[in-house]
Design a protein around this motif. Structure first.
Motif, PDB file in Angstrom:
ATOM      1  N   PHE B 177       2.012  -6.983 -54.315  1.00 34.54           N
ATOM      2  CA  PHE B 177       0.710  -6.328 -54.410  1.00 34.54           C
ATOM      3  C   PHE B 177       0.285  -5.596 -53.335  1.00 34.54           C
ATOM      4  O   PHE B 177      -0.177  -4.355 -53.565  1.00 34.54           O
ATOM      5  CB  PHE B 177      -0.369  -7.308 -55.039  1.00 34.54           C
ATOM      6  N   LEU B 178       0.635  -6.232 -52.091  1.00 35.93           N
ATOM      7  CA  LEU B 178      -0.082  -5.852 -50.923  1.00 35.93           C
ATOM      8  C   LEU B 178       0.771  -4.604 -50.793  1.00 35.93           C
ATOM      9  O   LEU B 178       0.337  -3.228 -50.303  1.00 35.93           O
ATOM     10  CB  LEU B 178      -0.043  -6.550 -49.556  1.00 35.93           C
ATOM     11  N   ALA B 179       1.922  -4.477 -50.690  1.00 36.63           N
ATOM     12  CA  ALA B 179       2.947  -3.558 -50.648  1.00 36.63           C
ATOM     13  C   ALA B 179       2.553  -2.282 -51.679  1.00 36.63           C
ATOM     14  O   ALA B 179       2.629  -1.035 -51.026  1.00 36.63           O
ATOM     15  CB  ALA B 179       4.366  -4.041 -50.605  1.00 36.63           C
ATOM     16  N   GLY B 180       2.432  -2.888 -52.708  1.00 37.06           N
ATOM     17  CA  GLY B 180       2.120  -1.767 -53.728  1.00 37.06           C
ATOM     18  C   GLY B 180       0.818  -0.912 -53.486  1.00 37.06           C
ATOM     19  O   GLY B 180       0.649   0.294 -53.633  1.00 37.06           O
ATOM     20  N   LEU B 181       0.015  -1.677 -53.061  1.00 40.20           N
ATOM     21  CA  LEU B 181      -1.259  -1.052 -52.639  1.00 40.20           C
ATOM     22  C   LEU B 181      -1.200  -0.070 -51.448  1.00 40.20           C
ATOM     23  O   LEU B 181      -1.927   1.072 -51.295  1.00 40.20           O
ATOM     24  CB  LEU B 181      -2.506  -2.145 -52.331  1.00 40.20           C
ATOM     25  N   GLN B 182      -0.413  -0.485 -50.492  1.00 41.93           N
ATOM     26  CA  GLN B 182      -0.220   0.108 -49.337  1.00 41.93           C
ATOM     27  C   GLN B 182       0.490   1.383 -49.650  1.00 41.93           C
ATOM     28  O   GLN B 182       0.383   2.459 -48.778  1.00 41.93           O
ATOM     29  CB  GLN B 182       0.222  -0.556 -48.029  1.00 41.93           C
ATOM     30  N   ALA B 183       1.044   1.507 -50.572  1.00 39.35           N
ATOM     31  CA  ALA B 183       2.015   2.587 -50.911  1.00 39.35           C
ATOM     32  C   ALA B 183       1.405   3.659 -51.544  1.00 39.35           C
ATOM     33  O   ALA B 183       1.806   4.700 -51.727  1.00 39.35           O
ATOM     34  CB  ALA B 183       3.146   2.309 -51.921  1.00 39.35           C
ATOM     35  N   ILE B 184      -0.104   3.291 -51.950  1.00 35.79           N
ATOM     36  CA  ILE B 184      -0.823   4.348 -52.644  1.00 35.79           C
ATOM     37  C   ILE B 184      -1.506   5.322 -51.537  1.00 35.79           C
ATOM     38  O   ILE B 184      -2.080   4.810 -50.326  1.00 35.79           O
ATOM     39  CB  ILE B 184      -1.912   3.711 -53.477  1.00 35.79           C
TER      40      ILE B 184
END
Lengths: 342, 294
Positions: B177-184
């Protein structure tokens, strides 16, 4: 319509040694398109983001339409912004991208529909409202980003290098469209760019920035004709102004010029003349069609001197060409302070 | 365009390099799996003296067995709870960690630790915490007026294994989730802020839809985890009890084989589980191929 005023605005990032913006004041008149131009890292984007409310203001005051906005959320400042990467919502259609801000403000549906349709027609996007951003070309995405800014009818537009992701040809075309749109809507705008040509062509008011400070404010022509500093002289104009020590061209230096002065001559002001005082050993000739750019050396100087001449002027590498410069084409700067003399 | 071929001079070297992996796969996967397939169509007496071929009778009997169907629903319920709760907690943590700038790596590292704990150990840990006699959580619950006893109460037992299983998985989900959020791109949330969306609205209308590929991926991974990797937790804590309230499918496979000594039925259950994991993996792969959806 409204004006924007910045008074002694400072920005210091926590942990940074020197302030990014050490204190800057600027007045932007209602309806004006103000371009902030400067090299990367000069603080122009930071300044824009502070106006938008995306960066905190360390000190000083920012007012939009006479209202202090320092402590207001971005949404409450009545501005809209066009981002460099457009920042379109990838999971929404073009229509919803433009309508998002209006929906969030609780605007009635038919009014949203009317405004979005109007903007879409204005921008030539009327056939694309049902598409997603990934189905659009770069230029179309850029126009959606513009549309999203327009529909809100805000007090000010903020542009953060909106053309830098487009190819050269499209950039020139879109530049004209932005100018046209802004003149029709007469919305106060701040436009940030590092491209001096973009800055010259778009600006009502040109603000040249360097190291967090304003080097010069003026109309593009004022800035071009009377650069206030060595930095501006080198930054505005392409190819850049030649800067020469008086000893290299003694006959052009005014008698009053101090020893540490620098003489500035724009390449366009270098006029071929058989008895001219500047004798260049031509090294390279770039033929651009209408004009040719001549790179040559003055005896005793390390760097090239550049002259821009009509392509009809015969020029060949290895020859020596003589140039003169009319009096108003010669600029004088203080080599130590970097400021303009006279 | 033709890709360049790399040629090894030693003919045997590439084979030697992949050999360990192949041996491990053969010994620990292909062999047992084929054994399970073979056993699932046999019936053997308890002493292993007589074996007969029975076709699909083991499967037919399973699907007619209310205990098996009950275990099936227990497993579905269990995996839904594990996937749901661990993803929810992980998402909340990831959103908060995404906002932290200072000491971000420290938080991240600490939040990842539970994943390093083996499932059986995690189970025992929570078993101690919830132990009605000596557990601190059971004690705290009693002070709140709740009489916790996972030895007698099926819901308590299920709650405990769900917590133990989800606790480990939170760490894993958090990372994704963290990686996904930071990819936005940050400019998207900034644009939304200028468009008048508050933090909650920005999350619901911008960040969450853009996270949906991650959400889908994690649902599959967590369901697979809950189905297949939680044997240790159940075995170390409730042992399926009270009654059959926490007998999940993997646990039943083991119990029917090694306690019930019904190898044929156990093998048939393994084959069904294998089919489920293959189906889930297939769904996941098909989806990942079309990942860039929005």
């Amino acid at each position: 319509m409204s004006d924007i005023s910045l008074r002694d605005v400072r920005k210091v990032y926590s942990g940074a040694e020197a302030p990014t913006i050490p204190g800057l004041s600027l007045e932007i008149v209602s309806g004006e398109l103000c371009v902030l131009v400067g090299p990367s890292g000069c603080g122009k984007s930071t300044l824009l983001r502070m106006v938008a409310g995306l960066e905190e203001v360390s000190d000083g005051e920012i007012a939009i339409a006479g209202r202090r906005v320092n402590d207001l959320e971005p949404a409450e400042r009545d501005i809209s912004m066009v981002f460099q990467n457009y920042a379109l919502y990838p999971h929404m259609t073009v229509f919803n991208n433009m309508a998002y801000g209006l929906k969030n403000r609780g605007m009635p549906k038919d009014e949203i529909r009317r405004r979005v349709d109007e903007a879409a027609v204005m921008l030539g996007l009327d056939g694309f409202l049902a598409r997603r951003p990934r189905e659009l070309s770069g230029g179309q995405r850029q126009r959606v980003a513009m549309g999203r800014a327009i529909v809100r009818e805000p007090a000010a537009f903020l542009f953060d290098e909106p053309l830098s992701n487009l190819d050269a040809k499209l950039r020139v075309k879109t530049r004209v469209e932005i100018r046209d749109l802004q003149q029709r809507l007469r919305t106060t705008s701040i436009y940030v760019t590092h491209d001096q040509q973009e800055a010259m062509t778009l600006a009502d008011k040109l603000v040249v920035m360097n190291a967090g400070q304003i080097e010069q404010i003026g109309t593009p022509i004022e800035v071009y004709e009377r650069p206030a500093s060595l930095f501006v002289a080198g930054f505005i104009g392409s190819p850049p102004m030649n800067l020469l020590p008086p000893s290299a061209v003694p006959s052009l230096a005014p008698a009053s010029a101090p020893e540490h002065a620098l003489i500035g001559i724009r390449p366009e002001s270098m006029v071929p003349a058989d008895d001219g005082p500047i004798a260049l050993d031509v090294r390279v000739v770039e033929r651009l069609g209408a004009t040719s750019t001549i790179h040559g050396r003055l005896p005793g100087l390390e760097s090239d001197v550049i002259a821009s001449v009509p392509s009809t002027v015969p020029a060949d590498p290895g020859r020596t060409m003589r140039f003169s410069s009319p009096g108003d084409g010669v600029h004088l700067f203080d080599g130590r302070t970097g400021r303009r003399l006279g | 365009m033709r890709t360049k071929k790399v040629t090894f001079r030693h003919r045997w070297l590439p084979y030697a390099l992949v050999a360990p992996q192949i041996v491990i796969t053969l010994v620990f996967f292909i062999w047992p799996a084929s054994q399970a397939l073979y056993q699932s169509v046999l019936r053997q007496d308890a002493f292993g003296l007589r074996t007969e071929f029975v076709g699909l009778a083991n499967f037919a009997r399973l699907f007619a067995d209310p205990l098996y169907l009950e275990s099936f629903f227990t497993t579905v319920w269990f995996s839904a709870l594990v996937a749901g709760s661990s993803m929810l907690v992980a998402l909340v943590l990831a959103v908060m960690a995404d906002r932290v700038i200072r000491q971000a790596t420290t938080y991240r590292t600490l939040l990842i630790w539970p994943y390093a704990v083996a499932p059986a150990i995690a189970g025992v840990l929570w078993w101690f915490l919830f132990n009605p006699t000596i557990g601190i959580l059971a004690y705290a619950l009693e002070a709140l007026g709740y009489d916790w006893n996972h030895y007698q109460d099926g819901t308590d037992a299920m709650t405990m294994i769900v917590i133990a299983a989800a606790w480990r998985q939170v760490a894993y989900n958090f990372l994704f989730f963290l990686a996904g959020l930071q990819a936005i791109p940050k400019s998207l949330t900034e644009a939304a802020a200028i468009d008048g969306a508050g933090p909650v609205k920005r999350f619901v209308t911008i960040q969450l839809p853009l996270l949906s590929p991650t959400v889908f991926f994690l649902i599959v991974v967590n369901v697979v985890y809950a189905f297949f990797e939680t044997f240790g937790i159940v075995h170390a804590t409730t042992a399926g009890g009270p009654g059959n309230d926490t007998v999940i499918l993997v646990y039943k496979v083991w119990r029917d084989a090694f306690e019930g000594l019904n190898l044929g039925s156990s093998a048939a259950q393994s084959v069904i589980l294998m089919a489920i994991v293959i189906a889930l993996t297939a769904i996941q792969f098909r989806y990942i191929e079309r990942r860039v959806e929005y």
